[in-house]
Enzyme design. Structure first.
Site, PDB file in Angstrom:
ATOM      1  N   CYS A   1       0.802  -1.232   0.000  1.00 32.36           N
ATOM      2  CA  CYS A   1       0.000   0.000   0.000  1.00 32.36           C
ATOM      3  C   CYS A   1       0.833   1.280   0.000  1.00 32.36           C
ATOM      4  O   CYS A   1       0.313   2.350  -0.312  1.00 32.36           O
ATOM      5  CB  CYS A   1      -0.943   0.009   1.189  1.00 32.36           C
ATOM      6  SG  CYS A   1      -1.999  -1.432   1.237  1.00 32.36           S
TER       7      CYS A   1
ATOM      8  N   HIS B   1      -2.838   6.968   2.380  1.00 32.76           N
ATOM      9  CA  HIS B   1      -3.329   5.712   1.813  1.00 32.76           C
ATOM     10  C   HIS B   1      -4.769   5.507   2.280  1.00 32.76           C
ATOM     11  O   HIS B   1      -5.080   5.661   3.471  1.00 32.76           O
ATOM     12  CB  HIS B   1      -2.441   4.545   2.263  1.00 32.76           C
ATOM     13  CG  HIS B   1      -3.073   3.222   2.005  1.00 32.76           C
ATOM     14  ND1 HIS B   1      -3.609   2.888   0.767  1.00 32.76           N
ATOM     15  CD2 HIS B   1      -3.297   2.158   2.814  1.00 32.76           C
ATOM     16  CE1 HIS B   1      -4.124   1.679   0.843  1.00 32.76           C
ATOM     17  NE2 HIS B   1      -3.959   1.208   2.059  1.00 32.76           N
TER      18      HIS B   1
ATOM     19  N   ASN C   1     -10.322   0.289  -0.515  1.00 29.48           N
ATOM     20  CA  ASN C   1      -8.863   0.303  -0.376  1.00 29.48           C
ATOM     21  C   ASN C   1      -8.256  -0.293  -1.649  1.00 29.48           C
ATOM     22  O   ASN C   1      -8.394  -1.490  -1.903  1.00 29.48           O
ATOM     23  CB  ASN C   1      -8.491  -0.522   0.865  1.00 29.48           C
ATOM     24  CG  ASN C   1      -6.994  -0.647   1.086  1.00 29.48           C
ATOM     25  OD1 ASN C   1      -6.196  -0.392   0.193  1.00 29.48           O
ATOM     26  ND2 ASN C   1      -6.616  -1.062   2.280  1.00 29.48           N
TER      27      ASN C   1
HETATM   28  O1  UT7 Z   1      -4.220  -1.382   3.392  1.00 28.75           O
HETATM   29  C1  UT7 Z   1      -3.506  -2.389   4.053  1.00 28.75           C
HETATM   30  C2  UT7 Z   1      -3.320  -2.032   5.481  1.00 28.75           C
HETATM   31  N1  UT7 Z   1      -4.482  -2.450   6.227  1.00 28.75           N
HETATM   32  C3  UT7 Z   1      -5.119  -1.632   7.044  1.00 28.75           C
HETATM   33  O2  UT7 Z   1      -4.782  -0.475   7.180  1.00 28.75           O
HETATM   34  C4  UT7 Z   1      -6.265  -2.245   7.847  1.00 28.75           C
HETATM   35  C5  UT7 Z   1      -6.370  -1.648   9.226  1.00 28.75           C
HETATM   36  N2  UT7 Z   1      -7.471  -2.238   9.974  1.00 28.75           N
HETATM   37  C6  UT7 Z   1      -8.768  -1.924   9.769  1.00 28.75           C
HETATM   38  O3  UT7 Z   1      -9.065  -1.078   8.939  1.00 28.75           O
HETATM   39  C7  UT7 Z   1      -9.814  -2.590  10.624  1.00 28.75           C
HETATM   40  O4  UT7 Z   1      -9.169  -3.340  11.645  1.00 28.75           O
HETATM   41  C8  UT7 Z   1     -10.761  -3.527   9.820  1.00 28.75           C
HETATM   42  C9  UT7 Z   1     -11.680  -2.682   8.958  1.00 28.75           C
HETATM   43  C10 UT7 Z   1      -9.951  -4.487   8.957  1.00 28.75           C
HETATM   44  C11 UT7 Z   1     -11.663  -4.330  10.757  1.00 28.75           C
HETATM   45  O5  UT7 Z   1     -12.379  -3.465  11.636  1.00 28.75           O
HETATM   46  P1  UT7 Z   1     -12.336  -3.708  13.215  1.00 28.75           P
HETATM   47  O6  UT7 Z   1     -13.154  -2.646  13.808  1.00 28.75           O
HETATM   48  O7  UT7 Z   1     -10.907  -3.776  13.639  1.00 28.75           O
HETATM   49  O8  UT7 Z   1     -13.070  -5.111  13.372  1.00 28.75           O
HETATM   50  P2  UT7 Z   1     -12.510  -6.479  13.973  1.00 28.75           P
HETATM   51  O9  UT7 Z   1     -11.601  -7.152  13.018  1.00 28.75           O
HETATM   52  O10 UT7 Z   1     -12.037  -6.238  15.376  1.00 28.75           O
HETATM   53  O11 UT7 Z   1     -13.841  -7.328  14.075  1.00 28.75           O
HETATM   54  C12 UT7 Z   1     -14.901  -6.957  14.984  1.00 28.75           C
HETATM   55  C13 UT7 Z   1     -16.073  -7.886  14.745  1.00 28.75           C
HETATM   56  C14 UT7 Z   1     -15.700  -9.366  14.726  1.00 28.75           C
HETATM   57  O12 UT7 Z   1     -16.781 -10.106  15.286  1.00 28.75           O
HETATM   58  P3  UT7 Z   1     -16.694 -10.630  16.810  1.00 28.75           P
HETATM   59  O13 UT7 Z   1     -15.479 -11.516  16.844  1.00 28.75           O
HETATM   60  O14 UT7 Z   1     -16.530  -9.386  17.641  1.00 28.75           O
HETATM   61  O15 UT7 Z   1     -17.991 -11.320  16.990  1.00 28.75           O
HETATM   62  C15 UT7 Z   1     -15.642  -9.684  13.248  1.00 28.75           C
HETATM   63  O16 UT7 Z   1     -15.921 -11.038  12.970  1.00 28.75           O
HETATM   64  O17 UT7 Z   1     -16.654  -7.594  13.470  1.00 28.75           O
HETATM   65  C16 UT7 Z   1     -16.752  -8.814  12.718  1.00 28.75           C
HETATM   66  N3  UT7 Z   1     -16.628  -8.497  11.303  1.00 28.75           N
HETATM   67  C17 UT7 Z   1     -17.677  -8.143  10.554  1.00 28.75           C
HETATM   68  N4  UT7 Z   1     -18.983  -7.992  10.839  1.00 28.75           N
HETATM   69  C18 UT7 Z   1     -19.786  -7.599   9.839  1.00 28.75           C
HETATM   70  C19 UT7 Z   1     -15.518  -8.500  10.556  1.00 28.75           C
HETATM   71  N5  UT7 Z   1     -15.824  -8.143   9.294  1.00 28.75           N
HETATM   72  C20 UT7 Z   1     -17.154  -7.912   9.276  1.00 28.75           C
HETATM   73  C21 UT7 Z   1     -18.063  -7.518   8.276  1.00 28.75           C
HETATM   74  N6  UT7 Z   1     -19.363  -7.369   8.594  1.00 28.75           N
HETATM   75  N7  UT7 Z   1     -17.662  -7.269   6.996  1.00 28.75           N
END
Ligand code: UT7
Length: 313
Positions: free
Chosen positions: A112, A239, A269
């Protein structure tokens, strides 16, 4: 002394658009979760278009916007992490398609942060007298790396390309500031795209924490290296990973007069394409004007980062 500046920009996105409601038909997700956690409403997905098609379209627009022709280019750099072919590499194919006669050409993969790395190396090549007019392109078909049953990644990424034409200028007209770049060796496995049929996976929260704590001080350092206080910025193009990350960095940066790029909302992204895509749109819409100082800052897989202050074409 010779330096370089951006003389024009261009971008291209494939016409097929996937909405959050479209994705809710594939996986257990919904519009509210995606908007509140990542800020994305839509993303463009390539169907017929190859990576080379995307990059070539963006480069053609950048050349046309600058009134430049392909035969004046002597360096082509493509930043991408989604090239399927190892050979021919993407920059060689794009140069051939554009009709650039025998340029130096190479690909860069720092995921990225790739566009800022590519921009820095092209600027350095011009400063060293190894090139005079360069095409720098960020292009990705992130959809090739997506597991469409994995809700944690399939809602995030999109496809597209952005391009810049760089030209040699006298040092006092320099339009590309010093690069601040580096990697985070303890977090090499935080974003993984691996194998012959690669699938992307990431430790979302670890990357989120890193981006929202480590990037703002580096972004400020980049401004100071360019001889500018962040408060003097007219634009900030990070980014486009996540709207919450962009807004957190922008808040810490201290750039109240800067237009903050939020193209992630419409484009998702797009990895190495996200910065030139967002910058090109801001310039096309007249939200940034010629000569405006804009901070570009890429970060992501590697983990790696790179940024520089540029003057708008
Ligand atoms: O460009 C490359 C570099 N990458 C980045 O900069 C990514 C940085 N990270 C992020 O942007 C965020 O961490 C994400 C967008 C990837 C994820 O968001 P988050 O707020 O950190 O969510 P999480 O991974 O902590 O997941 C929270 C909950 C989980 O459920 P439980 O375990 O709490 O029941 C996930 O399973 O949200 C769930 N979840 C979803 N729910 C509905 C994960 N994806 C989804 C989804 N829809 N699409």
């Amino acid at each position: 002394m010779t330096a370089s500046r951006i003389v024009s920009l261009g971008h291209y996105q494939p016409p097929k658009v996937l909405t959050n409601d479209d994705l809710a038909k594939l996986v257990d997700t919904d519009d509210e979760w995606i908007r509140s956690r990542v800020g994305i409403r839509t993303r463009h997905i390539a169907v017929e278009e190859t990576l080379v098609d995307l990059a070539t379209e963006a480069a053609q627009k950048a050349l046309a916007n600058g009134g430049r022709s392909a035969d004046g280019i002597d360096l082509v750099v493509v930043a991408t992490c989604t090239a399927v072919e190892r050979s021919p590499f993407t920059a060689a194919s794009v140069a051939a398609r554009l009709g650039v006669p025998g340029p130096a050409a190479y690909d860069i993969n720092t995921v990225c942060s790739g566009f800022s790395y590519a921009l820095a190396t092209a600027d350095h090549a011009i400063r060293a007298g190894a090139a005079t007019r360069a095409l720098v392109i960020g292009a990705e078909r992130m959809s090739d790396t997506i597991d469409w049953t994995d809700r944690s990644t399939c809602v995030i990424f999109g496809d597209g390309a952005g391009a810049a034409v760089l030209e040699a200028v006298p040092d006092e007209q320099a339009g590309i500031g010093p690069v601040v770049w580096g990697t985070e060796p303890e977090k090499t496995d935080a974003v993984v795209i691996t194998g012959w049929d690669p699938t992307i996976s990431q430790q979302g929260q670890a990357v989120f924490r890193w981006a929202t704590t480590k990037i703002a001080p580096l972004a400020r350092e980049t401004c100071l290296k360019a001889g500018l206080d962040p408060s003097e910025l007219k634009g900030f193009v990070a980014h486009q990973a996540n709207l919450r990350i962009i807004d957190a960095i922008a808040k810490k940066l201290g750039a109240p007069d800067a237009v903050v790029a939020r193209d992630v909302v419409d484009s998702g992204n797009t990895s190495a394409a996200s910065i030139p895509l967002a910058l090109s749109k801001l310039v096309e819409r007249g939200e940034l004007r010629s000569g405006d100082p804009v901070l570009l800052f890429g970060f992501g897989g590697g983990l790696a980062y790179a940024g520089q202050v540029v003057r708008c074409p």
